[in-house]
Design an enzyme around this catalytic site. Structure first.
Site, PDB file in Angstrom:
ATOM      1  N   GLY A  91       0.793  -1.229   0.000  1.00 37.69           N
ATOM      2  CA  GLY A  91       0.000   0.000   0.000  1.00 37.69           C
ATOM      3  C   GLY A  91       0.826   1.279   0.000  1.00 37.69           C
ATOM      4  O   GLY A  91       0.270   2.373   0.098  1.00 37.69           O
ATOM      5  N   ASP A  95       7.067  -2.234 -10.728  1.00 38.93           N
ATOM      6  CA  ASP A  95       6.415  -1.789  -9.494  1.00 38.93           C
ATOM      7  C   ASP A  95       6.839  -2.538  -8.237  1.00 38.93           C
ATOM      8  O   ASP A  95       6.357  -2.229  -7.153  1.00 38.93           O
ATOM      9  CB  ASP A  95       4.894  -1.750  -9.653  1.00 38.93           C
ATOM     10  N   ARG A 107      -7.631   1.115  -0.947  1.00 40.98           N
ATOM     11  CA  ARG A 107      -7.588   0.193  -2.097  1.00 40.98           C
ATOM     12  C   ARG A 107      -8.671  -0.886  -1.969  1.00 40.98           C
ATOM     13  O   ARG A 107      -9.236  -1.316  -2.976  1.00 40.98           O
ATOM     14  CB  ARG A 107      -6.198  -0.431  -2.192  1.00 40.98           C
TER      15      ARG A 107
HETATM   16  N1  LIG Z   1       1.098   9.131  -2.056  1.00 41.62           N
HETATM   17  C1  LIG Z   1      -0.199   8.757  -2.011  1.00 41.62           C
HETATM   18  N2  LIG Z   1      -1.120   9.597  -1.540  1.00 41.62           N
HETATM   19  C2  LIG Z   1      -2.414   9.215  -1.456  1.00 41.62           C
HETATM   20  N3  LIG Z   1      -2.901   8.024  -1.851  1.00 41.62           N
HETATM   21  C3  LIG Z   1      -2.016   7.155  -2.335  1.00 41.62           C
HETATM   22  C4  LIG Z   1      -0.631   7.463  -2.455  1.00 41.62           C
HETATM   23  N4  LIG Z   1       0.000   6.393  -2.985  1.00 41.62           N
HETATM   24  C5  LIG Z   1      -0.957   5.463  -3.181  1.00 41.62           C
HETATM   25  N5  LIG Z   1      -2.164   5.905  -2.805  1.00 41.62           N
HETATM   26  C6  LIG Z   1      -3.421   5.136  -2.817  1.00 41.62           C
HETATM   27  O1  LIG Z   1      -3.211   4.048  -1.918  1.00 41.62           O
HETATM   28  C7  LIG Z   1      -3.697   2.830  -2.447  1.00 41.62           C
HETATM   29  C8  LIG Z   1      -2.560   1.834  -2.573  1.00 41.62           C
HETATM   30  O2  LIG Z   1      -1.653   2.280  -3.576  1.00 41.62           O
HETATM   31  P1  LIG Z   1      -0.868   1.261  -4.519  1.00 41.62           P
HETATM   32  O3  LIG Z   1      -0.197   2.067  -5.554  1.00 41.62           O
HETATM   33  O4  LIG Z   1      -1.766   0.149  -4.944  1.00 41.62           O
HETATM   34  O5  LIG Z   1       0.227   0.698  -3.481  1.00 41.62           O
HETATM   35  P2  LIG Z   1       1.270  -0.506  -3.633  1.00 41.62           P
HETATM   36  O6  LIG Z   1       1.399  -0.823  -5.089  1.00 41.62           O
HETATM   37  O7  LIG Z   1       2.534   0.004  -3.030  1.00 41.62           O
HETATM   38  O8  LIG Z   1       0.702  -1.633  -2.839  1.00 41.62           O
HETATM   39  C9  LIG Z   1      -4.366   3.173  -3.774  1.00 41.62           C
HETATM   40  O9  LIG Z   1      -5.746   3.329  -3.520  1.00 41.62           O
HETATM   41  C10 LIG Z   1      -3.734   4.513  -4.167  1.00 41.62           C
HETATM   42  O10 LIG Z   1      -4.634   5.316  -4.896  1.00 41.62           O
HETATM   43  N1  LIG Z   2       3.874 -13.375   1.330  1.00 46.01           N
HETATM   44  C1  LIG Z   2       4.128 -12.488   0.357  1.00 46.01           C
HETATM   45  N2  LIG Z   2       3.202 -11.568   0.053  1.00 46.01           N
HETATM   46  C2  LIG Z   2       3.495 -10.703  -0.909  1.00 46.01           C
HETATM   47  C3  LIG Z   2       4.711 -10.707  -1.599  1.00 46.01           C
HETATM   48  N3  LIG Z   2       4.699  -9.706  -2.496  1.00 46.01           N
HETATM   49  C4  LIG Z   2       3.529  -9.115  -2.378  1.00 46.01           C
HETATM   50  N4  LIG Z   2       2.788  -9.715  -1.427  1.00 46.01           N
HETATM   51  C5  LIG Z   2       1.404  -9.410  -1.080  1.00 46.01           C
HETATM   52  C6  LIG Z   2       1.230  -8.203  -0.241  1.00 46.01           C
HETATM   53  C7  LIG Z   2      -0.058  -7.642  -0.740  1.00 46.01           C
HETATM   54  O1  LIG Z   2      -1.138  -8.292  -0.096  1.00 46.01           O
HETATM   55  C8  LIG Z   2      -0.105  -8.033  -2.218  1.00 46.01           C
HETATM   56  C9  LIG Z   2       0.336  -6.976  -3.173  1.00 46.01           C
HETATM   57  O2  LIG Z   2       1.479  -6.282  -2.699  1.00 46.01           O
HETATM   58  P1  LIG Z   2       1.599  -4.704  -2.895  1.00 46.01           P
HETATM   59  O3  LIG Z   2       2.779  -4.276  -2.074  1.00 46.01           O
HETATM   60  O4  LIG Z   2       1.805  -4.503  -4.355  1.00 46.01           O
HETATM   61  O5  LIG Z   2       0.309  -4.121  -2.423  1.00 46.01           O
HETATM   62  O6  LIG Z   2       0.742  -9.148  -2.304  1.00 46.01           O
HETATM   63  C10 LIG Z   2       5.657 -11.689  -1.273  1.00 46.01           C
HETATM   64  O7  LIG Z   2       6.753 -11.784  -1.854  1.00 46.01           O
HETATM   65  N5  LIG Z   2       5.320 -12.560  -0.297  1.00 46.01           N
END
Ligand SMILES: Nc1ncnc2c1ncn2[C@@H]1O[C@H](COP(=O)(O)OP(=O)(O)O)[C@@H](O)[C@H]1O
Ligand SMILES: Nc1nc2c(ncn2[C@H]2C[C@H](O)[C@@H](COP(=O)(O)O)O2)c(=O)[nH]1
Length: 228
Positions: free
Chosen positions: A11, A78, A144
């Protein structure tokens, strides 16, 4: 060719910033397999049973992405493959993997990293790490809205997320596969504030200039692709 990888906890904003950055630089985004990942919901429902399978799934998809990214032209990923072991080690440390699974995982990771060493380009050019506090992480996970990631789904997730943040700090400090930089994900709302988005993009562009991946006089209006 320039490869940028994002890192950071769940997140933090990696996917969002990947889209913004690749659009800004005119490069290709590579997203982690999440919504089409059949093992992820199984893992959150029964972490002990599925931690190893999920890790193998992610390692495989990350390996595919990084291979493509390192052979194609400029692009942004990403999440880095270097975070894979962080997740698995943390899960193993809380008893979600057997010693045999741990050994097999590290052997597989070692083999895969060996394959990457044989690629024409071995490492990314820049790691952009997004730092977030626990409160921000939870707000973003709620925003999210994936049901199985919510604290209400499993009361142990609070501890899991706090632990994950603790593992990230030393991981980032040790990371030395490429130049690296941190973005303050608590401070900058690069999703809704145009001003914040500009600040963050400027920070990344400045770093790309510093490491020789963008010409010093580059600005968006010159509309030049990032340098080979
Ligand atoms: N800097 C930020 N400020 C506000 N909202 C954000 C920011 N970065 C991400 N979000 C919101 O937070 C949520 C998670 O972002 P996401 O890009 O999916 O995170 P990740 O890929 O690191 O898990 C999404 O709903 C996104 O719109
Ligand atoms: N156990 C693991 N969980 C993982 C790994 N990489 C991602 N994740 C999980 C965490 C989140 O629920 C989801 C997506 O990750 P984001 O950071 O993109 O929100 O997947 C892993 O290597 N091991």
């Amino acid at each position: 060719m320039t490869v940028i990888v994002l890192s950071g906890p769940i997140g933090a904003g990696k996917s969002s910033l990947t889209g913004i950055l690749s659009n800004y630089l005119g490069t290709k985004p590579f997203y982690e397999s999440v919504d089409d990942n059949p093992v992820l919901p199984l893992f959150y429902a029964d972490p002990k049973k599925y931690a190893f399978l999920l890790q193998v799934y992610f390692l495989n998809t990350r390996f595919h992405s990084i291979k493509d990214a390192l052979t194609e032209d400029n692009n942004v990923l990403d999440r880095s493959i270097y975070e894979d072991a962080l997740f698995f080690q943390m899960n193993a440390d809380i008893g979600r993997a057997t010693p045999e699974e741990v050994d097999t995982y590290y052997e597989l990771l070692h083999n895969m990293m060996g394959e990457l060493d044989r690629m024409p380009k071995k490492n990314p050019d820049l790691l952009v790490h997004i730092n977030v506090s626990y409160d921000t992480m939870i707000k973003r996970i709620q925003k999210r809205g994936r049901p199985y990631e919510q604290l209400s789904y499993d009361s142990t997730l609070e501890d899991y997320y706090k632990r994950l943040l603790r593992y990230y700090k030393p991981w980032y400090e040790k990371y030395d596969y490429s130049p690296k930089m941190e973005i303050d994900g608590d401070k900058y709302d690069f999703m809704s504030s145009e001003e914040d988005r500009e600040v963050v993009l400027d920070q990344i562009v400045d770093k790309l200039k510093e490491v020789g991946k963008l010409p010093m006089d580059w600005n968006k209006s010159t509309d030049i692709q990032i340098e080979a």
